[in-house]
Design an enzyme around this catalytic site. Sequence first.
Site, PDB file in Angstrom:
ATOM      1  N   GLY A  86       2.752 103.982  41.048  1.00 21.76           N
ATOM      2  CA  GLY A  86       2.698 103.234  42.292  1.00 21.76           C
ATOM      3  C   GLY A  86       3.368 101.890  42.118  1.00 21.76           C
ATOM      4  N   ASP A 145       4.023 101.436  48.913  1.00 27.57           N
ATOM      5  CA  ASP A 145       3.257 102.264  47.972  1.00 27.57           C
ATOM      6  C   ASP A 145       2.384 101.375  47.084  1.00 27.57           C
ATOM      7  OD1 ASP A 145       2.322 104.628  46.898  1.00 27.57           O
ATOM      8  OD2 ASP A 145       3.939 104.840  45.446  1.00 27.57           O
ATOM      9  N   HIS A 163       6.462 114.558  46.245  1.00 25.62           N
ATOM     10  CA  HIS A 163       5.897 115.110  45.010  1.00 25.62           C
ATOM     11  C   HIS A 163       6.182 116.606  44.952  1.00 25.62           C
ATOM     12  CE1 HIS A 163       3.847 111.536  43.514  1.00 25.62           C
ATOM     13  NE2 HIS A 163       3.551 111.262  44.779  1.00 25.62           N
TER      14      HIS A 163
END
Length: 387
Positions: A287, A248, A170
């Site tokens: 996700g 994830d 990120h």
Amino acid sequence: MEGGRIADVVPIADREDLPWLAPGLVDLQVNGFAGIDFNALPPETRSIGSAVRMLLRQGVTTFLPTVITNSDEAIEQLLASIASACAEDELVRACVAGIHLEGPFLSPADGSRGAHDRKHIRAPDWESFRRWQRAADGRILILTMSPEWENSARFISRCVSEGVIVSIGHTAATPGQIREAAAAGASMSTHLGNGAQLQLPRHPNYIWEQLAADELTACVIPDGFHLPDSVLKVFLRAKAGRIAFVSDAVSLSGLAPGAYRTPVGGDVVLTPEGRLHLASDPQLLAGSAQMLIDGIAGVVGRGLCTLAEAWELGSAAPAAAAGLTGVGRIEPGSAADLVRFRRLPDPRISDGGEARLTIEEVYKAGKLVFRREDELDQKTMAPSGSS
């Protein structure tokens, strides 16, 4: 198997019609599963045990519950809840190898921060991290952060000195900041290729820089949505020997398609194809709604990997990246965490290619914890009107 470990591996000549036997999957990034959210408030310690038992049915015998960006107090509560579950439940303690803290030291830039709430994103703070580590009873094993903040290199080196794996993710960091982070001890990339702006300079940029960094193991999501096959193919080549699969997975994994509201991501949509995105922007994923075994089946079915290669990327490779010894391999001395499965034709594939993996049994430390036949028998014997 003896004492919960593999005592010996003996080759056999006749393998016709036998099922496959593989090491248990090791997932370094699980946000939740089947309606249980590791980021939901107030945290429910008992629900973590339920999630562990359901994840075992998916072949995941070792994993890291993942806590993402939130307020300081919420992060502390969520970490403490996971630590309590480990202390109270032997099976949880055996399956949870640590905690993955994804944030809040991420990039505030749109695209890079993904579904993380911007109001809680901030610069790395050592005192906050130490407080969270105490709440987690020392179980934070991986920290995802962006090295674009001032003094990131010093913060990274302090984390590494205390046994915490720092993963870059990120981020909107410059190539120079990526190199500084790797030199300071960062050793992973979190879902590389995702959590990024939709448009980047063709070169240099932070994706190329992480691919080029030999110090970084690239964790990628193989669900068929987060990365196009061509990109995943390039990643597999560029990071050969330093790449691992993660799911994830979020709490909506295993649930029916539809519109949902999640504690952190807000309003999201799960499509019939299994793609999970923000309701406000379909281009931004929220996700994954698929488990690791689904990603493995997918890459095998699409010809990106052999079954053996793909399974290793979901077991031995993530275990090595996280420094977990004795799991993810079938060899004498390793934990007897095993998955017995068969490859069956997937009706969704027109040419009948073998892509669907059906789990038949799962063992944790040599003990049978799931048998498909038992589950089918329970469904058969269920009273009319029950599921």
